[in-house]
Design an enzyme around this catalytic site. Structure first.
Site, PDB file in Angstrom:
ATOM      1  N   SER A 100      83.294   3.509 107.900  1.00 24.44           N
ATOM      2  CA  SER A 100      83.794   4.558 109.545  1.00 24.44           C
ATOM      3  C   SER A 100      82.681   4.619 110.267  1.00 24.44           C
ATOM      4  O   SER A 100      81.650   4.431 110.375  1.00 24.44           O
ATOM      5  CB  SER A 100      84.074   5.620 108.281  1.00 24.44           C
ATOM      6  N   TYR A 146      80.115  13.769 104.239  1.00 24.75           N
ATOM      7  CA  TYR A 146      81.272  12.368 104.396  1.00 24.75           C
ATOM      8  C   TYR A 146      80.646  11.337 105.267  1.00 24.75           C
ATOM      9  O   TYR A 146      80.335   9.863 105.150  1.00 24.75           O
ATOM     10  CB  TYR A 146      82.724  12.351 105.799  1.00 24.75           C
TER      11      TYR A 146
HETATM   12  N1  LIG Z   1      91.933   7.696 109.557  1.00 27.02           N
HETATM   13  C1  LIG Z   1      90.560   8.158 109.545  1.00 27.02           C
HETATM   14  O1  LIG Z   1      90.661   8.361 110.653  1.00 27.02           O
HETATM   15  C2  LIG Z   1      89.997   7.288 108.755  1.00 27.02           C
HETATM   16  C3  LIG Z   1      88.404   7.045 109.737  1.00 27.02           C
HETATM   17  C4  LIG Z   1      87.208   6.520 109.301  1.00 27.02           C
HETATM   18  C5  LIG Z   1      87.345   6.267 108.197  1.00 27.02           C
HETATM   19  N2  LIG Z   1      88.578   5.727 106.990  1.00 27.02           N
HETATM   20  C6  LIG Z   1      88.788   5.556 105.680  1.00 27.02           C
HETATM   21  O2  LIG Z   1      89.565   4.680 105.469  1.00 27.02           O
HETATM   22  C7  LIG Z   1      90.157   5.098 104.294  1.00 27.02           C
HETATM   23  C8  LIG Z   1      91.411   4.972 104.023  1.00 27.02           C
HETATM   24  O3  LIG Z   1      91.771   6.297 104.517  1.00 27.02           O
HETATM   25  P1  LIG Z   1      92.651   6.435 105.495  1.00 27.02           P
HETATM   26  O4  LIG Z   1      92.993   6.851 106.579  1.00 27.02           O
HETATM   27  O5  LIG Z   1      94.557   5.536 105.144  1.00 27.02           O
HETATM   28  O6  LIG Z   1      93.174   8.026 103.846  1.00 27.02           O
HETATM   29  P2  LIG Z   1      94.132   8.292 103.256  1.00 27.02           P
HETATM   30  O7  LIG Z   1      96.027   7.687 103.834  1.00 27.02           O
HETATM   31  O8  LIG Z   1      94.676   9.530 102.722  1.00 27.02           O
HETATM   32  O9  LIG Z   1      94.041   6.681 102.130  1.00 27.02           O
HETATM   33  C9  LIG Z   1      93.360   7.613 101.172  1.00 27.02           C
HETATM   34  C10 LIG Z   1      93.253   6.352 100.042  1.00 27.02           C
HETATM   35  O10 LIG Z   1      92.370   6.014  99.477  1.00 27.02           O
HETATM   36  C11 LIG Z   1      93.007   6.778  97.782  1.00 27.02           C
HETATM   37  N3  LIG Z   1      91.709   7.195  96.911  1.00 27.02           N
HETATM   38  C12 LIG Z   1      91.565   8.465  97.034  1.00 27.02           C
HETATM   39  N4  LIG Z   1      90.363   8.524  96.198  1.00 27.02           N
HETATM   40  C13 LIG Z   1      90.641   7.475  94.514  1.00 27.02           C
HETATM   41  C14 LIG Z   1      90.261   7.057  93.680  1.00 27.02           C
HETATM   42  N5  LIG Z   1      89.238   7.224  92.942  1.00 27.02           N
HETATM   43  N6  LIG Z   1      90.084   5.866  93.302  1.00 27.02           N
HETATM   44  C15 LIG Z   1      91.365   5.275  94.588  1.00 27.02           C
HETATM   45  N7  LIG Z   1      92.071   5.431  95.003  1.00 27.02           N
HETATM   46  C16 LIG Z   1      91.587   6.511  96.100  1.00 27.02           C
HETATM   47  C17 LIG Z   1      94.261   7.256  97.994  1.00 27.02           C
HETATM   48  O11 LIG Z   1      95.029   7.592  96.794  1.00 27.02           O
HETATM   49  P3  LIG Z   1      95.800   8.744  96.139  1.00 27.02           P
HETATM   50  O12 LIG Z   1      97.289   8.752  96.918  1.00 27.02           O
HETATM   51  O13 LIG Z   1      95.811   8.599  94.677  1.00 27.02           O
HETATM   52  O14 LIG Z   1      95.005  10.001  96.516  1.00 27.02           O
HETATM   53  C18 LIG Z   1      94.748   6.821  99.322  1.00 27.02           C
HETATM   54  O15 LIG Z   1      95.849   5.686  98.795  1.00 27.02           O
HETATM   55  C19 LIG Z   1      88.730   5.447 103.560  1.00 27.02           C
HETATM   56  O16 LIG Z   1      87.658   5.263 102.876  1.00 27.02           O
HETATM   57  C20 LIG Z   1      88.731   6.359 105.068  1.00 27.02           C
HETATM   58  O17 LIG Z   1      87.197   7.022 104.316  1.00 27.02           O
HETATM   59  C21 LIG Z   1      89.557   7.005 107.550  1.00 27.02           C
END
Ligand SMILES: NC(=O)c1ccc[n+]([C@@H]2O[C@H](COP(=O)([O-])OP(=O)(O)OC[C@H]3O[C@@H](n4cnc5c(N)ncnc54)[C@H](OP(=O)(O)O)[C@@H]3O)[C@@H](O)[C@H]2O)c1
Length: 280
Positions: free
Chosen positions: A134, A147
């Protein structure tokens, strides 16, 4: 030509789903892992796609997903640590268990995965690991201290491991997204905002408003809505081409990290790598 294989965590939504689709569209075998594959409809198992259960906090599910993927496709060339979650809140609005859970998933989750992947990659003398970190892993963001801490840990871990494993033929990258409107990440973000005493709640709400307004201003200055596909494309680029260890992704991340003067970081890391790491 040999069809390569990628295992990706957190494929039920957001970046993970797009990363899985991007690799699959580019003729890779994809092991799309998620906590509840029985609920998945977009990434059903089929030709060159295996949708299977993996919870990054459950070692048995990790071993089982790697075994199922290897049985289907053979050697896993690329592993993408994408699963993770965020959440707005002041430091005192998080309980100890909130904090430990976040580190379990965002830091120890990828560690659990890498501990399984690396011996296999080392035995083959090849492999790529891409960690979705991130912007908050490079610059600490108020209202996101836990975070930010978990993602700083991931950025540091990735950086050291990238240098450590380079002479062994294993490439390790960090893709650091800025803010992207992935639905669940955004929907879950404010659940702690009204926790704690009146002073904390009032301050937390004021800080949130300020952050939202700066975010909206930056988005309107950049003139475009951040497209999560950019992150999937950057992850794919790391798997398939020469890329720097750190890839800030998105107009906000690129601008803020450049403002921190880290744009020459790759040169610095290459020097450190040459100085400290013996060749193979
Ligand atoms: N969106 C942003 O602005 C942003 C910015 C910087 C970094 N990120 C990073 O990008 C990554 C993906 O996030 P996203 O934005 O795509 O959010 P998201 O749509 O909420 O996706 C997160 C994914 O992680 C899974 N997950 C959570 N806990 C888990 C576990 N214990 N084991 C396996 N899977 C798990 C969730 O599965 P479930 O469906 O089972 O909950 C979901 O598939 C994360 O690492 C996040 O920190 C996001």
């Amino acid at each position: 030509m040999h069809r390569q294989t990628a295992l990706i965590t957190g494929c039920s939504s957001g970046f993970g789903k797009l990363i899985a689709t991007t690799f699959h569209d580019n003729d890779w075998n994809v092991i799309a892992t998620m906590r509840s594959p029985e609920q998945e409809t977009d990434l059903a198992s089929g030709e060159h796609m295996l949708a299977t259960r993996l919870d990054v906090n459950d070692s048995q599910s990790i071993e089982a997903a790697f075994s199922a993927g290897e049985a289907e496709f053979g050697f896993i060339d690329t592993v993408v640590n994408n699963a993770g979650y965020g959440g707005y809140g002041l430091f005192e609005q998080a309980s100890e268990s909130d904090m430990r859970s976040m580190f379990e998933t965002n830091l120890f989750g990828p560690i659990n995965i890498m501990r399984v992947a690396l011996p296999k990659m080392r035995a083959s003398g090849t492999g790529t690991i891409i960690n979705v970190t991130s912007m908050a892993g490079h610059m600490a963001l108020p209202g996101n201290s836990i975070y930010s801490a978990s993602k700083h840990a991931m950025v540091g871990l990735t950086e050291a491991m990238a240098l450590e494993y380079r002479p062994l033929g294993i490439r390790i990258f960090s893709v650091a997204p800025g803010a992207y409107p992935t639905t669940r990440f955004t929907a879950n973000t404010d659940k702690r905002i009204d926790e704690g005493d009146a002073e904390l709640v009032a301050y937390s709400n004021r800080l949130r408003e300020q952050i939202n307004s700066v975010g909206a201003q930056m988005a309107s200055e950049s003139g475009k809505i951040a497209d999560p596909q950019e992150v999937a494309d950057r992850v794919y680029a790391c798997a398939t081409s020469e890329m720097p260890i750190h890839s800030p992704t998105g107009a906000d991340a690129e601008m803020l990290i450049a403002m921190m003067g880290q744009d020459n970081r790759q040169d610095f890391l290459d020097r450190i790598g040459t100085m400290l790491v013996p060749g193979n």
